[in-house]
Structure formats: C-alpha cells, structure tokens
Design a protein around this motif. Structure first.
Motif, PDB file in Angstrom:
ATOM      1  N   ALA A   1      17.354  22.744  67.851  1.00 42.58           N
ATOM      2  CA  ALA A   1      17.546  21.415  67.260  1.00 42.58           C
ATOM      3  C   ALA A   1      16.226  20.683  67.053  1.00 42.58           C
ATOM      4  O   ALA A   1      16.044  19.974  66.064  1.00 42.58           O
ATOM      5  CB  ALA A   1      18.480  20.587  68.134  1.00 42.58           C
TER       6      ALA A   1
ATOM      7  N   SER B   1      19.556  14.885  65.042  1.00 42.37           N
ATOM      8  CA  SER B   1      19.480  16.088  65.873  1.00 42.37           C
ATOM      9  C   SER B   1      19.673  15.749  67.344  1.00 42.37           C
ATOM     10  O   SER B   1      20.393  16.441  68.075  1.00 42.37           O
ATOM     11  CB  SER B   1      18.133  16.790  65.661  1.00 42.37           C
ATOM     12  OG  SER B   1      18.036  17.307  64.355  1.00 42.37           O
TER      13      SER B   1
ATOM     14  N   ALA C   1      22.969  20.092  64.305  1.00 39.70           N
ATOM     15  CA  ALA C   1      21.722  19.708  64.963  1.00 39.70           C
ATOM     16  C   ALA C   1      20.510  20.360  64.321  1.00 39.70           C
ATOM     17  O   ALA C   1      19.411  19.791  64.333  1.00 39.70           O
ATOM     18  CB  ALA C   1      21.784  20.081  66.444  1.00 39.70           C
ATOM     19  N   CYS C   2      20.701  21.554  63.759  1.00 40.98           N
ATOM     20  CA  CYS C   2      19.575  22.322  63.217  1.00 40.98           C
ATOM     21  C   CYS C   2      19.346  22.084  61.736  1.00 40.98           C
ATOM     22  O   CYS C   2      18.426  22.671  61.158  1.00 40.98           O
ATOM     23  CB  CYS C   2      19.803  23.820  63.450  1.00 40.98           C
ATOM     24  SG  CYS C   2      19.882  24.279  65.177  1.00 40.98           S
TER      25      CYS C   2
END
Length: 468
Positions: free
Chosen positions: A255, A271, A404-405
């Motif tokens: 993340a 994130s 998140a990524c």
C-alpha cells in the motif's frame, strides 16, 4: 519529474521503462547461436511474440521473441530496466524452484543474464518455447469437456503451488554462492545456467539483501510484487522491499509502495485508510489461521503473482494447461492473497467491489457457466479445503488490498473505492458495529489536497502564460 496532470505529485516514475533503452537483436541472435552451437544460417530471425496493441501506451516489463532452430524453437525474454538484476534473478529462481518441486509445466531456462551491461543492452532470459494458446484466446473455442479439464488443471495448479511454503513473505533467489558462470547443458537441472558473472558489487548487494535462508540452496529476498513494480510510480529499490513476516506488514509494504514509503505526502490518504480498514476486517477472523491477524510459521505460500489468462497456455484440443509463463512477480505470500482463482475462474470481480466497479454478481453468465463454476469450487474443496476457504473468505481482504495499492488519481481510484465500499453496504454496521474509519476527517483532508492541487495548477498555468 512532475506531470501537469491533476494529482500527480507522487508520480515520479516513467511512462515507458523502455525509453532510451537500446536493444541489439543481432547480438541476441548471436548469443542464441552460441548457446546452442548452431550456425547463424540455421537460426531464424527474431519473431515478436508479444506485439503491442494499438491502445497500449507502454511496452510493459518485457519484449519477447522466438528463434527457430533446426531442432526446436526457443524464446528470448528481454527484461525492461525495472528493479535491475533483482527481478530477473528472482524470476529465474522462481522458475527453477517450481520446476524442481512440482510437475507444473514451467519453461526450462537455457541461459540468462541479469546484468544489462552485455552485448544485447538489456537483461535477458533464453528459455523453452512452451506449446499452446493463451487461455483467454482458447476459452471461446473449448468444448464443455475441455472446460472441465481446464477447471481441474487450474485446481491442480493452485494445489501444487500451495504445498511450497516458507516462514517469510518475499521473493525467492538462488544462494549467492552458486553465482558462477556456466556453459549450456541440455539436461534439466535445478539451477539455471548463467551466461556471465555479474560485477562483484552487484553480487555483494544480493548477498546482503538475500540473507534469509531456505532449503535446497534458495534464499528469501526483496519482494517483486506487481504492485511494487509500477513504473509509473517510483519503483522502490530492493532495500525498501525486504521480506516481511505478517499479513499486516505485507499489506503495508504494498500500500505504501515500499518501506519506508516512496509515496508523496501530498498523495490523497486513501491508501492509509484502506490499510486501517483491512486490519479491522482481518480482526473479524480471530480464529482463522489464514484470514485472521495471526500468521504461524510456514503460513506463507508460493504463488505466481501475476496469474491471468495471458500467462497460462492451454491446449485448444483438450483444455489441458500446457505452460505457465512470466514468473517475474512470483513470491511467498499469505494464502488469502494468492487464492483468487484465475482468468475466467477468478470470481472476485463478480462477488466484490473492484476499484470503482460494482460487483457483477454473475449477471453475464450464460448456459453452463454456473455448473462450470460449481465444478471448480467443488474440486477445489475436495482437493484442498484451505484453498477453498481462502478462495471464498479472502475476497474482501483482496478487494481492500487492491484499493490500497491503486495508483493516485486520475489514473487510480482508491478514494472512489472507499466511498463506494461504505455506500454499497460492504461494512454491515448492524452486524459489525460502527464503521472503523473517520470518513469525515478523510474527506476534509482530501478537500485540502484538492485545494493545494488547484493552486499548483493555476500557478503552473500562470507561469506558462508569462513565458509566452
């Protein structure tokens, strides 16, 4: 470098990793001839195997060519300069590892070079040319019996890989003591043959960062997850992607794009919010050895890392899996992160929010699809109940991790993911209690960053107008 696009303050990567890279295909052909002791007249010219589509705006991580020799066709994979040496070394070790430990159809590597300072001008791997069609292309042609065979083979693929375990989460490398030059040998071996010896400083770097010993001459080292190789962001160096020992640390590493993070402080804080949400969802499974917060020893499982329909080759006449290619992102990972199905059998997009796209809930199924999915699930449960539990139960964890990524806006949409996650009711407050994240504070922070970005854009335009 900074782009004029909105929300690009941490976009310090490149649009195309091949920009400025010179490749000498004549030198590559010469090396192929030398390896196989074939006169140049008996070696066909390089044939492109992965041509760019018109809509592509970059060339990705590899250029792939085939050479026709008198007795075989071989493939040369030229590696873009993204995480130099480490990505190639990990890809070679992963293929050697899987070939030596399983019966899966992984190409044999004839020779490789992980130092771009060679006559070709880039790192390269020369390997076996695997038969079959890409699974995505073969699916429309497969008969029902062939699709059932494919479903069984995919279950077997996941099952065989899940038996390869380690006590840490990271990519796999050969022990540095084995890094000597070799010449070509035709027999299958557990250690692929190096074309030349890299400089001592590179070997020392690998030795320092790949200190976690595994069995059979392998080591655990810096992680080469696809999310850490996004060349449009800063690609964190190996020292910032070292192995971790918990799912929480794995999620944070991805993340935050490395540890310490390589993301800008000006990046909208989606994130961080996704990581906080992930930890709360994980805590809903306190007794699960796979989905919960506790990770016992040997609970990291080997996975391909980029397993999709273009990296699986299939026999169109039988549905059998004939080849597994592109192992650059292979690593030991938490099982919930690995077990997402693959290609048509990947159900995450059907059952859970994918970025800013609502779940499709199998609405595009046609006759026979439901039965085939049921066959895959049933076979998976019969073969390995742990895989089945992670396949179904891990969908929310995988969805949050993907959020998140994601890239920052405008290309990515982690902020949209969070808003839709809450609005669509994925956090059931009646069952789970209050939503764990302070969305009002997050929206205020995002608004402040919007203001900063607008002011930056206005200043940039004013400066440009002043020069005209």
């Amino acid at each position: 470098m900074r782009s004029n696009e909105p929300f690009s303050l941490d976009w310090i990567g490149v649009d195309n990793p091949w920009t400025g890279v010179g490749v000498d295909l004549v030198a590559l052909q010469t090396i192929v001839c030398d390896i196989f002791h074939v006169p140049r007249a008996q070696c066909g010219p390089p044939v492109v195997l992965n041509p760019m589509e018109e809509e592509d705006d970059d060339e990705g991580y590899a250029r792939v060519y085939a050479f026709q020799l008198p007795s075989r066709s071989v493939v040369a994979r030229l590696v873009a300069p993204v995480k130099p040496m480490f990505k190639t070394e990990a890809e070679v070790a992963a293929m050697d590892f899987v070939r030596s430990k399983t019966a899966l159809p992984v190409p044999e590597i004839y020779s490789y070079c992980s130092d771009a300072r060679n006559p070709v001008g880039v790192e390269w791997i020369i390997m076996e040319h695997m038969p079959g069609m890409m699974m995505d292309d073969a699916l429309p042609t497969l008969q029902p019996a062939h699709l059932r065979r494919l479903a069984h083979d995919l279950v077997d693929l996941h099952d065989q890989l899940s038996k390869l375990r380690a006590d840490g989460c990271g990519s796999i490398y050969h022990s540095t003591g084995d890094f000597g030059p070799s010449t070509f040998a035709s027999k299958r071996c557990s250690r692929s043959l190096r074309w030349n010896l890299p400089p001592k400083e590179l070997l020392r770097s690998m030795n320092n960062l790949c200190a976690h010993r595994l069995d059979d001459g392998y080591r655990l080292g810096p992680l080469n997850d696809i999310n850490l190789l996004q060349f449009k962001l800063a690609v964190p160096p190996p020292a910032q992607t070292m192995p971790v020992s918990t799912s929480e640390d794995y999620v944070k590493l991805l993340a935050f794009n490395g540890s310490p993070t390589t993301r800008s402080d000006d990046d909208p804080p989606a994130s961080e919010m996704c990581v906080e949400l992930f930890l709360h969802v994980q805590n809903l499974y306190p007794n699960s050895p796979f989905l919960g917060p506790s990770v016992d020893a040997e609970k990291f499982f080997f996975s391909h890392g980029d397993l999709h329909g273009a990296n699986i080759l299939v026999d169109p006449k039988s549905g059998a899996v004939t080849g597994l290619i592109d192992w650059e992102a292979a690593a030991f990972r938490p099982l919930w992160a690995c077990m997402a199905g693959v290609g048509w059998f990947r159900e995450d997009r059907q059952r859970f929010l994918t970025s800013d796209v609502d779940p499709e809930n199998f609405e595009d199924d046609v006759s026979g699809d439901a039965e085939l999915r049921a066959l895959f699930r049933t076979e998976l449960h019969n073969r390995n109940p742990d895989l089945f539990a992670c396949f179904l139960g891990g969908v929310e964890l995988r969805g949050i991790l993907n959020g998140a990524c994601d890239l920052p806006r405008p290309a990515g949409s982690p902020d949209i993911f969070l808003s839709r996650y809450l609005r669509l009711g994925f956090w059931n407050e009646a069952r789970r209690g209050p939503f764990p994240c302070d969305m009002n504070a997050w929206r205020r922070r995002r608004y402040q960053l919007d203001v900063v970005e607008r002011e930056r854009q206005q200043a940039l335009k004013a400066a440009q107008n002043g020069k005209i």
